[in-house]
Design an enzyme around this catalytic site. Structure first.
Site, mmCIF file in Angstrom:
data_model
loop_
_atom_site.group_PDB
_atom_site.id
_atom_site.type_symbol
_atom_site.label_atom_id
_atom_site.label_comp_id
_atom_site.label_asym_id
_atom_site.label_seq_id
_atom_site.Cartn_x
_atom_site.Cartn_y
_atom_site.Cartn_z
ATOM 1 N NE ARG A 44 -3.903 -2.320 2.124
ATOM 2 C CZ ARG A 44 -3.873 -3.634 1.835
ATOM 3 N NH1 ARG A 44 -2.716 -4.261 1.701
ATOM 4 N NH2 ARG A 44 -5.000 -4.312 1.709
ATOM 5 N N GLY A 95 -1.187 -11.642 -5.269
ATOM 6 C CA GLY A 95 -2.610 -11.318 -5.407
ATOM 7 C C GLY A 95 -2.898 -9.884 -5.010
ATOM 8 C CD GLN A 146 -5.593 -9.928 -1.984
ATOM 9 O OE1 GLN A 146 -6.205 -10.578 -2.818
ATOM 10 N NE2 GLN A 146 -4.395 -10.270 -1.546
ATOM 11 C CG ASP A 200 -2.419 -14.107 4.918
ATOM 12 O OD1 ASP A 200 -3.170 -14.731 4.142
ATOM 13 O OD2 ASP A 200 -2.098 -12.913 4.741
ATOM 14 N NE ARG A 252 -1.173 -20.007 1.806
ATOM 15 C CZ ARG A 252 -0.958 -18.700 1.920
ATOM 16 N NH1 ARG A 252 -1.747 -17.958 2.680
ATOM 17 N NH2 ARG A 252 0.044 -18.137 1.272
HETATM 18 C C1 S3P Z 1 -4.150 -9.052 1.895
HETATM 19 C C2 S3P Z 1 -5.392 -9.554 2.143
HETATM 20 C C3 S3P Z 1 -5.673 -10.972 2.366
HETATM 21 C C4 S3P Z 1 -4.404 -11.748 2.688
HETATM 22 C C5 S3P Z 1 -3.284 -11.390 1.768
HETATM 23 C C6 S3P Z 1 -2.958 -9.912 1.883
HETATM 24 C C7 S3P Z 1 -3.982 -7.605 1.666
HETATM 25 O O1 S3P Z 1 -6.250 -11.518 1.196
HETATM 26 O O2 S3P Z 1 -4.654 -13.134 2.624
HETATM 27 O O3 S3P Z 1 -2.120 -12.134 2.101
HETATM 28 O O4 S3P Z 1 -2.855 -7.099 1.763
HETATM 29 O O5 S3P Z 1 -4.991 -6.930 1.397
HETATM 30 P P1 S3P Z 1 -7.838 -11.441 0.947
HETATM 31 O O6 S3P Z 1 -8.202 -10.022 0.809
HETATM 32 O O7 S3P Z 1 -8.044 -12.210 -0.328
HETATM 33 O O8 S3P Z 1 -8.466 -12.113 2.119
#
Ligand code: S3P
Length: 450
Positions: A43, A111, A187, A335, A366
């Site tokens: 971010r 992701g 996310q 996580d 996982r």
């Molecule tokens: C994250 C949100 C989570 C987490 C990922 C990091 C983020 O994913 O599992 O490692 O930085 O916004 P999700 O938003 O898919 O739950």
């Protein structure tokens, strides 16, 4: 400092990690500083790139994932200095001024990079972007961000009916919306908020449970108008926003600290202090669950650094008991479930993990990964559609286990190997560098440290 109690070898061809369990009576001791928080690092780079003026980032995670974010935003014209933990300078372009890149943007394994960036790309009027990632990322669901962006007027194409990367985006003038997300995902929430920054009016995301709130905190610090309704788990950005470069101090990542929390809890005669760990309440589910499992954990030197709560965490070995992990705590420890599964194999009684089907669409599946590999080590684990059931106290046996190229699976299995009765080989363990580049060195140094 350290004695050679754990042998860690990286085989150059296969990139395997071999761990010899420590001799009894020699636990994990010392003080550990884990690398910077991955979520906050992404971010800071992104907001820096769309802010006006200069952003200074201290303590950035130098893992592969934030490197992917930095490279993508450099490709779109943001000036980002060489990445280092001391200070990274970002000269931003302003919201809506990302440049059309000359080539495909590659988010690698990340992701967070891909999903958050899509929110920004969708709003870059008249510019065209193509985005992709590695094999794992190209198999992960993107419809969760494409759907809300399309509701705002975005134009996105992708494989399998716009569900999978590679994706192509034609930036548009977007319209405000109120998106009710079916999943608690930071996310998804962050993607929609970033898309809403340049829109005149209110863009709101409501989620079924509270996910990590780093975007809200940082957007506010950069000058965006952010409202949070805690009761309904809703966040609103009122645009158009103007962001101004800031200094971001990245705390240690509690998701990385979690490996040492569990390691010190389960390896007899251990006591570790994990320094400078981010203890944002949307991330501390792992502490609550470990305390419920009777882990000996105390927070010291609690303080606030650049808008995020931070503490040192002391953990000593103890006898763990099984517990139930389900409901609203799941997004607050999503996580950490792989390493909590390891803790559960050592705990007295049964641990049940439910409502965690999201783990099936992380860097690997996982649930299957942990159930299969811990079973190879002799654990009593049953895989459920949305979780795991683990009957602890069976002891672990060294084995050859697969990391599935997933950083958190690799590190969780490395910690499990510390309490196995014979050596364990973890295939492809170098994936740890996604979120924890020095994990293996720290492991070597911590065992038997006086
Ligand atoms: C994250 C949100 C989570 C987490 C990922 C990091 C983020 O994913 O599992 O490692 O930085 O916004 P999700 O938003 O898919 O739950």
């Amino acid at each position: 400092m350290s004695s050679p109690i754990v042998t860690v070898e990286i085989d150059r061809d296969r990139q395997d990690l071999v761990i010899q369990p420590p001799t009894s009576g020699l636990g994990l001791r010392g003080r550990i500083r884990v690398p910077g928080d991955k979520s906050i690092s992404h971010r800071a780079l992104m907001l820096g790139a769309i802010a006006e003026g200069e952003t200074q980032i201290r303590g950035l995670l130098l893992g592969d994932d934030p490197r992917s974010t930095a490279d993508c935003f450099r490709d779109m014209g943001a000036e980002i200095s060489d990445l280092n933990e001391d200070i990274v300078l970002v000269r931003g372009l302003g919201i809506g001024n990302l440049q059309e890149p000359a080539d495909v943007l590659n988010a690698g394994n990340s992701g967070t990079t891909l999903r958050l960036m899509l929110g920004l790309l969708a709003a870059q009027e008249g510019r065209f972007f193509t985005v992709t990632g590695d094999k794992s990322l190209r198999s992960r669901p993107m419809s969760r961000v494409v759907t809300p962006l399309e509701k705002m007027g975005a134009t996105i194409w992708g494989r399998e009916g716009n569900k999978l990367a590679p994706l192509a985006v034609l930036g548009r003038k977007l319209a405000p919306s109120h998106y009710h997300s079916p999943i608690a995902s930071a996310q998804v929430k962050s993607c929609v908020l970033l898309a809403g920054l340049g829109i005149e009016g209110r863009t709101t995301v409501t989620e079924p449970a509270l996910s990590r709130d780093h975007s809200e905190r940082m957007l506010r610090a950069f000058g965006a108008d952010i409202e949070v309704d805690v009761a309904t788990h809703s966040v609103t950005v009122t645009g158009p926003a103007r962001l101004t470069g800031q200094t971001v101090v990245v705390p240690g990542d509690i998701s990385s600290a979690a490996f040492w929390l569990v390691a010190a809890a389960i390896v007899p005669d251990s006591e570790l202090v994990l320094e400078n760990i981010g203890v944002n309440p949307t991330r501390t589910g792992v502490l609550e669950v470990l305390q419920q499992m009777e882990a000996d954990i105390t927070l010291e030197n609690e303080r606030e650094v650049a808008g995020e709560p931070v503490a040192d965490i002391r953990v000593r070995s103890s006898c763990l008991s099984g517990c139930e992990i389900s409901g609203d705590v799941i997004p607050r420890l999503i996580d950490e479930i792989p390493i909590l599964a390891v803790a559960a194999t050592l705990a007295r009684g049964k641990t049940t993990i439910c409502n965690a089907a999201e783990l099936r669409v992380k860097e690997s599946d996982r649930l299957t990964a942990m159930a299969t590999e811990l079973a190879k080590m002799g654990a009593n684990v049953t895989e459920r559609p949305d979780g795991l059931e683990i009957v602890g106290g069976t002891g672990l046996t060294g084995s050859h286990v697969e990391s599935y190229n997933d950083h958190r699976v690799a590190m969780s299995l490395a910690i499990a190997a510390l309490v196995a009765n014979t050596p364990t080989t973890i295939y492809r363990a170098e994936s740890a560098s996604i979120s924890y580049p020095n994990f293996i060195e720290t492991l070597k140094q911590t065992i038997g440290d006086e």
